[in-house]
Structures are given as structure tokens and as C-alpha cells.
Design an enzyme around this catalytic site. Structure first.
Site, mmCIF file in Angstrom:
data_model
loop_
_atom_site.group_PDB
_atom_site.id
_atom_site.type_symbol
_atom_site.label_atom_id
_atom_site.label_comp_id
_atom_site.label_asym_id
_atom_site.label_seq_id
_atom_site.Cartn_x
_atom_site.Cartn_y
_atom_site.Cartn_z
ATOM 1 N NE ARG A 188 -3.918 -2.313 2.061
ATOM 2 C CZ ARG A 188 -3.864 -3.615 1.752
ATOM 3 N NH1 ARG A 188 -2.689 -4.222 1.645
ATOM 4 N NH2 ARG A 188 -4.983 -4.295 1.557
ATOM 5 C CB SER A 217 -10.604 -9.097 4.690
ATOM 6 O OG SER A 217 -10.397 -10.478 4.797
ATOM 7 C CG ASP A 224 -3.843 -14.126 4.865
ATOM 8 O OD1 ASP A 224 -4.377 -14.892 4.041
ATOM 9 O OD2 ASP A 224 -3.449 -12.982 4.571
ATOM 10 C CE LYS A 232 1.727 -15.586 -3.438
ATOM 11 N NZ LYS A 232 1.209 -14.361 -2.852
#
Length: 435
Positions: A25, A191, A316, A421
Site C-alpha cells: 500500500r 477482511s 490468513d 512469496k
């Protein structure tokens, strides 16, 4: 890469890595709404963050890493000059879903090259809303995935229970349009903390966005967002999502674990790991430096009991929470986690496969998991071990690694490099903690 672990004795202190959610972000906001921005980050960048950097550079920004600082240079004219570009997203869903509406807002003829499962992961209703507002966009599964046309201002309707990433992508893109726009969220926004983080970052750059209520967000157009912020410096948050693996290791293992450098008032929803571990019965100590507003968190080996978990805001965390549940007394039910089926793997199925292989009593429901814990005394082994696959999913690989510490036999993890990742130094930190 295959890793074999035999009764690892995890203990010690580990510094939290960068929050990729926060850095994604900051990078995008800096490229679109900043001039010269610095992000202080003192750990290796993950594959997902590198994908976002690559895409923003293709957009016309100039981003480089100098030691522990990311420097972002951007200006409106450079963005306007880009008529067509190729965007390599790797397997980063955040990168793809954030960049797609941005390139549409800028009117760029774009080719996207997503990898792994990403080309086939859903884009509805975001894709349809972008088409309805002036763009031509390929069908899901097309490679390369192409877009053309320029987005129009207006009212965008997005279901709240599909992906918060769609809303974040629109929040980045719509202030680039000439006129004002609105986002209407249909149903409950899941979320939500991720959307809150986006709003927090955009506010730092002076972007004119007003949250009218739970279902309506008002976004000012270009004329209301002309003053770009120059010479801003940010400190990237420590990552609560990845810290959760080490914190849970302390609760289920033989030794205490300490994670440092976490911001207690972070907008990250996954800081909820502390509340959830406490609900399980974990013994936790928090020491906060009031000057830097950073916390050192210690979790001690604890006798855990099963709980119910609503995963709608913390999907998550489900893989590592499922492991905690397998080590607890009684039954744990995890629900409202159906979006996990659309991640790097079908995480409901792959968590179930992982823990079943290791000896847990677990089964799938339509929207989650039910785990009957195999409670053991502290220092004993509630699971047995075995050969497991990461399914090329970083969170499955890391859950398997933590599970090895409570298995009586060896655990072999195939495709263990999937951790790159989000956490490229995971195995290095793991070795340092394995005393």
C-alpha cells in the site's frame, strides 16, 4: 526444495519481518500520490513486494532499494506518458488486483502476466464493474491478460464477502479519475482491516476519501487530489501475519518464543492472533516501548483448549490456528473462511490434508474446518509426522515447519521454497531458532 525436520527445538527471539500488506500500500500510494517518498525497511523483500515494485516501475515510477530504504520517485507527467505496458505480477494476488483498476483509470493498454494459480483466481465482480465503467478486459484464465480503454467515474458496486482487495484496488484508482466516484459495498465487508489499512495509507498522502457509512465510500476525483505529498518517510510495519507462526510455536511447543518489533496499534487485522491465542489459553507477555510504539511479545508453552473462530476478518491466520487447535484439548470450529478456497491453494483443503497426514483429527466444512484436538502435556507430541506438500503455498509450508516441533517423527516438506512469496528468510530464522 525439500526440507526434512526431526524434532526441532524452537526457542529464542526473532524480529518481525515487513508487513507486505503495509508495504504494498505504501509503494502504490507513493507512486500515484507522492513525489519523493522513502520507506524504511530493514529486511529482505518478499517475492510479492518485488512484483509490485516491478509493476510500478513499468507504470513509470522509479523505485530502488538502497540498503534499508526503498526510495520512490514519481510524477504525474510520467504516469500520463505511459500508453501501453506489460505487468509481471508473479503469484501476487494483491499486486494483480490492485494494479488492474489503476491501469484502467490511467487508460493504459496493459498486458498482465500472472503466474501459478493466479490467472484462474476469480476477478468477479471487479472485472464486470471495470467493464461497466468503460474498459475492455479479458476473461479470467486468458494469458496474457489484457485490458484497454479508460475508466469512467461513477458508482461502483462490490460485494463485501468476496475480496477486500477489489475495494482496495478501486480506492487507489478512483482518485485518478476526473470526477467524483462512490463505492457501494453490498452486504458485510469481510477482511475490513485491510480496507482500513488502505484508507489509513491514502490519508497519509492527502487523498480525499470519505467513509460515509459501512456500505458507502465517497472518493474525490482528480481536481480534489492535485496536491501530491513530497518528501514523506514511512516506517514499514512489522508483519503480524507471519509473526503468528512464531507466536503459535511458543504456545504449542516446549519453549517460550519472543517476537520483536510489532506495532500494537497497527491496522493489520492479523494482530488478532494475540486475542485468539489467549482464547485458546496461551500465556502471553507484552512489553511495549512507548517511545517507538513497538512491542516485544513472549508466548509461553501452554495447555490449550478448543474454541470457535470466526475467520471472516483473519483468513490468513487459519492454517496456523488450525495447528494450534490440533494441539488443544477439545474441539475447535473455524467458520466464515470460504474465501480460503481461492488463495494460492485451496487452503481449507490443503490445511486439512497437511494436518491429517501429520495425525490430526480434522475435517472440512463448506466454509471452514472442525478440529478435534489431541491434547498432550507440555513437551509431549500431539502429532506424529510424515511427508507433506506445501502445495506451493507459503502459509502451508510455514505451518508444516511449526508443526514439526510437535511431531514425534520426522516431517518432510516438499516445495518448501514457497515461503519466498512472503518470507524469504523464513528458513534462516527457523535454523537460528532451532537450538
Amino acid at each position: 526444495m525439500t526440507v526434512t525436520l526431526e524434532n526441532p527445538n524452537l526457542t529464542g527471539s526473532v524480529k518481525s519481518i515487513l508487513s507486505k500488506s503495509h508495504v504494498h500500500r505504501l509503494l502504490i500510494a507513493a507512486a500515484l500520490y507522492g513525489e519523493n517518498t522513502q520507506i524504511i525497511c530493514d529486511t529482505h523483500l518478499s517475492a510479492d513486494i518485488n512484483a509490485t515494485i516491478k509493476c510500478l516501475n513499468a507504470l513509470g515510477a522509479k523505485i530502488e532499494q538502497c540498503e534499508n530504504i526503498l526510495k520512490i520517485k514519481s510524477n504525474t507527467q510520467s504516469l500520463k506518458k505511459i500508453k501501453s505496458a506489460d505487468f509481471y505480477c508473479a503469484e501476487s494476488g494483491s499486486t494483480f488486483r490492485f494494479m488492474l483498476p489503476i491501469v484502467c483509470a490511467l487508460g493504459i493498454n496493459a498486458k498482465f502476466f500472472p503466474e501459478g494459480r493466479l490467472p484462474n483466481r476469480p476477478l468477479s465482480p471487479l472485472r464486470e464493474e471495470l467493464i461497466n465503467h468503460g474498459c475492455s478486459i479479458d476473461s479470467v484464465g486468458t494469458l496474457p491478460f489484457t485490458t484497454s480503454g479508460k475508466l469512467n467515474s461513477g458508482i461502483y458496486e462490490i460485494e463485501g464477502n468476496v475480496s477486500s482487495q477489489y475495494i482496495t484496488g478501486l480506492l487507489f484508482a478512483l482518485p485518478l479519475l476526473e470526477e467524483n466516484s462512490e463505492i457501494h459495498i453490498i452486504g458485510k465487508l469481510e477482511s475490513k482491516p485491510y480496507v482500513d489499512m488502505t484508507l489509513e495509507v491514502l490519508a497519509e498522502f492527502g487523498v480525499n476519501i470519505f467513509v460515509k457509512n459501512d456500505s458507502t465510500i465517497l472518493i474525490g476525483g482528480k481536481s480534489e487530489n492535485t496536491n501530491k505529498k513530497d518528501n514523506l518517510t514511512f516506517y514499514a510495519d512489522g508483519d503480524w501475519s507471519n509473526a503468528a507462526f512464531w507466536l503459535t510455536a511458543g504456545a504449542i511447543g516446549k519453549n517460550k518464543m519472543i517476537v520483536t518489533g510489532l506495532r500494537p496499534n497497527s491496522a493489520q487485522g492479523d494482530k488478532e492472533i494475540l486475542t485468539l491465542l489467549r482464547n485458546f489459553g496461551a500465556d502471553i507477555d507484552i512489553k511495549t516501548d512507548d517511545i517507538n510504539n513497538l512491542s516485544d511479545i513472549t508466548v509461553y508453552p501452554s495447555q490449550l483448549k478448543g474454541i470457535e473462530i470466526d475467520a471472516s476478518d483473519i483468513p490468513d491466520l487459519v492454517p496456523i490456528l488450525s495447528l494450534a487447535a490440533a494441539c488443544a484439548e477439545g474441539t475447535t470450529k473455524i467458520y466464515n473462511a470460504q474465501r480460503l478456497r481461492l488463495k494460492e491453494s485451496d487452503r481449507i483443503a490443503t490445511v486439512c490434508d497437511l494436518l491429517t497426514t501429520l495425525g490430526a483429527d480434522i475435517h472440512e466444512t463448506q466454509d471452514g474446518l472442525i478440529i478435534k484436538g489431541n491434547s498432550a502435556k507440555i513437551g509431549q507430541f500431539p502429532l506424529k509426522g510424515g511427508i507433506v506438500s506445501s502445495h506451493n503455498d507459503h502459509r502451508i509450508a510455514m505451518t508444516a515447519a511449526i508443526a514439526a516441533s510437535v511431531c514425534s517423527q520426522m516431517v518432510t516438506i516438499t516445495d518448501a521454497e514457497a515461503v519466498n512469496k512472503s518470507y524469504p528468510l523464513f528458513w534462516q530464522d527457523y535454523d537460528n531458532l532451532n537450538n
